[in-house]
Enzyme design. Sequence first.
Site, short mmCIF file in Angstrom:
data_model
loop_
_atom_site.label_atom_id
_atom_site.label_comp_id
_atom_site.label_asym_id
_atom_site.label_seq_id
_atom_site.Cartn_x
_atom_site.Cartn_y
_atom_site.Cartn_z
N ALA A 164 0.59 -8.04 7.91
CA ALA A 164 1.36 -7.02 7.24
C ALA A 164 2.71 -7.56 6.59
O ALA A 164 2.73 -7.40 5.49
CB ALA A 164 1.85 -6.02 8.14
N ALA A 165 3.53 -8.13 7.31
CA ALA A 165 4.91 -8.50 6.89
C ALA A 165 4.77 -9.40 5.74
O ALA A 165 5.18 -9.71 4.57
CB ALA A 165 5.81 -8.79 8.10
N ARG B 194 5.94 -9.11 -7.97
CA ARG B 194 5.99 -8.09 -8.84
C ARG B 194 7.51 -8.20 -9.46
O ARG B 194 7.55 -7.64 -10.63
CB ARG B 194 6.10 -6.64 -7.98
CG ARG B 194 4.87 -6.17 -7.41
CD ARG B 194 4.95 -4.80 -6.81
NE ARG B 194 3.61 -4.16 -6.28
CZ ARG B 194 3.51 -4.45 -4.92
NH1 ARG B 194 4.44 -4.75 -4.07
NH2 ARG B 194 2.29 -4.07 -4.38
N SER C 196 -3.78 -9.74 6.53
CA SER C 196 -3.78 -8.47 6.13
C SER C 196 -4.51 -7.40 6.73
O SER C 196 -5.14 -6.38 6.10
CB SER C 196 -3.62 -8.27 4.45
OG SER C 196 -3.13 -6.99 4.12
N CYS D 281 -3.86 -1.95 14.29
CA CYS D 281 -3.75 -0.61 15.22
C CYS D 281 -5.10 0.25 15.03
O CYS D 281 -5.44 1.04 15.74
CB CYS D 281 -2.73 0.18 14.37
SG CYS D 281 -1.10 -0.30 14.53
N VAL E 136 1.72 -24.53 10.17
CA VAL E 136 2.74 -25.17 9.89
C VAL E 136 3.12 -25.70 11.42
O VAL E 136 3.57 -24.96 12.20
CB VAL E 136 3.89 -24.27 9.39
CG1 VAL E 136 5.18 -25.06 9.25
CG2 VAL E 136 3.35 -23.79 8.14
N ASN F 264 5.80 -3.87 7.42
CA ASN F 264 5.46 -3.67 5.86
C ASN F 264 6.95 -3.41 5.14
O ASN F 264 7.08 -4.00 4.05
CB ASN F 264 4.36 -2.47 5.61
CG ASN F 264 2.95 -2.79 5.54
OD1 ASN F 264 2.68 -3.80 4.78
ND2 ASN F 264 2.10 -2.56 6.41
#
Length: 545
Positions: free
Chosen positions: A10-11, A21, A38, A42, A80, A301
Amino acid sequence: MKIRIIGSVAAGTSVAAKARRNNEEADIRIYDRDYDISYSVCGIPYFIGEEVEDLETLNPRDAAFFKKRYNVSIQTRHEVVSINHASKTLTIKNLITGETMTDTYDVLVFATGATPLTPVMEGTELEHVFHVRTIQHAGAIDTFIESRKPKTATIIGAGYIGLEMAEQLTQLGVEVNLIQRSNQVMKHLDKDIADQIADTLQAHGVKLLLEQEAVRITKSEVVTSKGESIASDIVFLAVGVKPNTALAESIGVKIGETGAIAVNEKMQTNLPDVYAVGDVAESFSVLTGKPIYRPLGSTANKMGRIAGDVITGGTSAHRGILGTGIVRVFELAIGQTGMNEREALSYGYDIETLHNIKPARAPYLGGKELTIKAIADRATGRLLGVQAIGEEGVDKRIDVFVTAMTFGAKAEDLFHLDLAYAPPFSTTKDPVMYTGMALDNAIKKQNKLLTPKQLQERLEKGEQFQIIDTRAKTQYDTSHVSSAVNIPLAELREKAKELDPTKPTLCYCNSGVTGNAAQNVLRNMGFEDVYNLSGGNKNYQKYRK
């Protein structure tokens, strides 16, 4: 600008999407050691319980989607393994081929998430023992259930995931055992609310083992700290998560007091050009300003979007959270926000506590009761926390409380909200409005409240109360507070002459309204110390159960 993000749930993906954007020229790349990006953590219990038919529904986006839509490169199964922040260099291992490569960055974002905790005990590595955290976990659990058809399950941990799994497995026809080492489920709730969840679990056949720990798992059993052996065809570990901070710590990123990465309101760490977002990072409380850790997708998010904006020159800033959560357990919804009683008292607040039991909508249209437990600061009137439980209307009310608390509302402000009303949706005096009115009256010492817990504590200290049950005799005979005398409200003005106006007096009814009316009668007759029982006899009987 080279933006490198470690983690793609999410993050991490929110960072990338917002940065793109704002800036079409940035070179944005995400590395993730997992297979999937993504996805909805939940939603996994509901896939296992077959409310979600297709696992892909929880994982609708892949790397190709992000490349096409955002021109962001996501390399899954790439870990990483080391970072040189002085030279801003990453060393990455391809987990499929075993090859290593290097990359450089101008800005680095840790979105490494959290790992489910594994209790230290024998048997956690067995094939029928699962975590519930990733799409890979979900697929493995589904395959196991389809092939083995387990009849018994044990869930270790009674938080959000544990309760959701208990519900879903029960609905599949599996016999469920739920082990929790504390004396209640959902430890962030107050026990009087948590006990109502426990009652519902047990009513649906879930065997609840409180104040026990699992100490050993075998191929067919889970053994507890009290020596109980529980038949278990499948076992779930749901004891919490730990933020994945090791990589960040290796380059000197500061870890906060919660154990997650410390960040400011811009999601910046103590190192220049290094950010942290999502389940690996701390947030802070709207109420106290102090760090708190609440690993939820909604917060992740939000943090990701803020970081993506800041990195590309925006002015976004994190405004903190209240730690809001909601869960469904069979027919019940349970929501909470802000502090519970224990937390409020630990911060030194002098609190007023109200239990408000009201129908969520007009009873003549089938409205069902919900219980709202609200906590406010007596010194300022500010609302500090709310817990709500019921079969309907919980989500709506919690979100109203969240909004009010975010903007610093006092209890008295709630009564003045112009909330939507029509009989299918609410009552004329919405439970939120009534909560504010009753709390405000109590804070201003006009209509003092006693919770069942406070009453019991004072009685155990030897305090003497005149306790008046203001209901009809038939209701009194069914159940009542110990040592209460039955004086219906209509008879109170006359029979009050037989009472001692200098002695502490407690009034109550079924849920609080008539008790409040009786309280006003006695106050106006000169009684010096009169209380209304918070939540009335309904709440008292639940507490005493």
